[in-house]
Scaffold this active site. Structure first.
Site, mmCIF file in Angstrom:
data_model
loop_
_atom_site.group_PDB
_atom_site.id
_atom_site.type_symbol
_atom_site.label_atom_id
_atom_site.label_comp_id
_atom_site.label_asym_id
_atom_site.label_seq_id
_atom_site.Cartn_x
_atom_site.Cartn_y
_atom_site.Cartn_z
ATOM 1 C CG ASP A 89 -6.466 -3.857 7.839
ATOM 2 O OD1 ASP A 89 -6.715 -4.415 8.917
ATOM 3 O OD2 ASP A 89 -5.329 -3.470 7.512
ATOM 4 N NE ARG A 170 -1.403 1.233 -3.609
ATOM 5 C CZ ARG A 170 -1.416 -0.080 -3.690
ATOM 6 N NH1 ARG A 170 -1.918 -0.677 -4.767
ATOM 7 N NH2 ARG A 170 -0.957 -0.822 -2.701
ATOM 8 C CG ASP A 199 0.125 2.648 -1.231
ATOM 9 O OD1 ASP A 199 0.846 3.101 -2.140
ATOM 10 O OD2 ASP A 199 0.082 1.439 -0.948
ATOM 11 C CB SER A 251 3.208 -5.566 4.833
ATOM 12 O OG SER A 251 2.380 -4.714 4.062
#
Length: 475
Positions: A89, A170, A199, A251
């Site tokens: 990605d 994050r 996120d 994931s």
């Protein structure tokens, strides 16, 4: 004895990135060594011209491509700092940004303890995708000391189970991106988060809080790529090397605090996780048959030592991950409510964090009075919600953190825990600020507590109950 008042020490500030005099700036890698930050530079250069801002603020002259001069399909940006992992990605996002915004792309990778394997070969991948530069910063000590420890001290747990592993990581990453954007003179930041997850909110609220002038680009909310096959086709069309790696059916997000698993069979809450999915912990059934005892030293609400040995926050957590994983500690399976509205199912491994949380909670049973503990527990729910929602830099969380720091000033001492086949149980608690008095708690009569006094207390405490009953009976 005076009460201990201690603030978590801030991590050393990171030095600015300075370009070489080569046609393109090298990759910059920051590493902590013995508490200090060192900077390694690669001698690799490319023919791609870039524009970098020196520490003095003066611009280093360089050439730009035709696309970067005239802009892209969606507009014109000067320079974008991209949160980069090296996967498919983010590798595709690099040329997509150049094509659609006519900009230079600086890739940024944060080391938050995800492991060296995930950091290998990133510079080569980034430049092969079209990036002008890769910046890697070691944020592990800052992550643990300034983000994990405040949450641990607050007792923040989201929806009864989740210890906020991804949620805490994050903001520290996004904050570093804002710093890098300033260092390299970028006018925008970008991330590879999807439009369905939490996120995207966590990254962007941090960007807004720290530099509202930065443009934020979220390709997954803009482009026509809908899945892996589309991404592969885009990569081939733009001559982007596709990362050669076995695609996991799950994931995953890993950092020093935890490892999360989502997707595949986990999307059906009726399915039990497969044992071969776990990576940080053994099955409790296969854990050692002999228990292990650990003494965790705590100062002002945060762990500082293991079995009497003082360790830095990141080193201490890494050690507890190793020990806890060996005993099958810290596995949770939960269905949670995402911030964006949907429910999702995830499985988390948090061996060291589970041990830390148990130790702090047990010591608080000695050092906090009833009213303080109840208020702390109530506020911890809101604290966890704010962190989960990406509102780390909100005044409310900062104010609540000050409250948590104040009330845990006396949460100092040690807790001995017993680890055995997936369970963590307390063996002993000690604190010089303990509110527990054996001479009062003993069943024997003492000078401080006269059992006869309880009669008057009960009469007064129960007066409202007695008056209501008298009313109902017409007395």
């Amino acid at each position: 004895m005076p009460l201990p008042m201690r603030r978590l020490a801030a991590a050393p500030s990171l030095p600015a990135v300075h370009p070489h005099d080569s046609p393109a700036p090298p990759s910059v890698r920051l590493r902590r060594q013995h508490g200090r930050v060192s900077m390694e530079r690669s001698s690799t250069t490319t023919s791609r011209g870039v524009s970098c801002v020196m520490a003095s603020g003066k611009e280093h002259a360089a050439t730009t491509s035709g696309d970067e001069k005239k802009g892209g399909l969606r507009g014109k940006l000067k320079k974008v700092v991209l949160a980069y992992s090296g996967g498919l990605d983010t590798s595709v996002i690099v040329p997509w940004l150049r094509e659609n915004y006519g900009c230079e792309v600086v890739c940024f990778t944060a080391d938050v303890g995800q492991g060296d394997i995930e950091l290998e070969g990133l510079e080569k991948k980034a430049k092969a995708s079209g990036a002008s530069q890769l910046v890697v910063k070691d944020l592990t000590e800052e992550f643990v000391g300034e983000y994990i420890y405040p949450c641990l001290r607050a007792g923040a747990v989201y929806e009864r189970k989740y210890l906020l592993g991804t949620s805490m990581a994050r903001p520290v990453i996004a904050k570093a991106m804002v710093d890098v954007a300033k260092e390299v003179g970028a006018d925008a930041v970008a991330h590879g988060c999807t439009g369905k997850g939490n996120d995207q909110v966590r990254f962007e609220l941090t960007f807004y809080a720290l530099n509202p002038e930065l443009k934020v680009v979220a390709p997954w909310r803009e482009w026509d790529i809908t899945g892996r096959e589309d991404a592969i086709e885009y990569a081939k069309k733009h001559n982007v090397p596709i990362p050669v790696s076995k695609k996991s059916i799950y994931s995953r997000d890993r950092n020093l605090w935890h490892l999360s698993h989502e997707g595949d069979i986990l999307e059906d809450p009726a399915n039990e996780p497969k044992e071969d999915m776990y990576m940080m912990s053994v099955s409790p059934e296969n854990a050692p048959s002999k228990p292990e005892y650990l003494e965790i030293g705590i100062v002002a609400g945060v762990p500082t030592s293991i079995n009497g040995k003082d360790l830095s926050p990141a080193t201490l957590l890494a050690k507890l991950n190793e020990i806890g994983g060996k005993h099958g500690i810290g596995r949770i399976d939960m269905v949670e409510n995402r911030l964006v509205g949907m429910k999702s199912r995830g499985v988390y491994e948090t061996p060291g964090g589970t041990i830390m949380a148990a130790a702090v909670r047990e010591l608080e049973s000695l050092t906090l009075d009833r009213e303080t503990m109840q208020w702390k527990d109530m506020l911890a729910l809101k604290y966890a919600e704010l962190v989960y929602a990406g509102r780390w830099f909100d005044p409310l969380r900062l104010s609540m953190d000050a409250f948590m720091e104040t009330i845990t000033a006396t949460t100092t001492g040690s807790v001995t825990l017993k680890l055995y086949k997936g369970s963590v149980t307390v063996a002993s608690r000690k604190s010089p600020y303990s509110l527990y008095r054996e001479d009062i708690s003993s069943f024997e009569n003492g000078e401080i507590y006269d059992q006869a006094d309880a009669e008057g207390f009960i009469r007064l405490y129960g007066l409202p109950t007695r008056v209501r009953a008298m009313l109902e009976k017409g007395i």
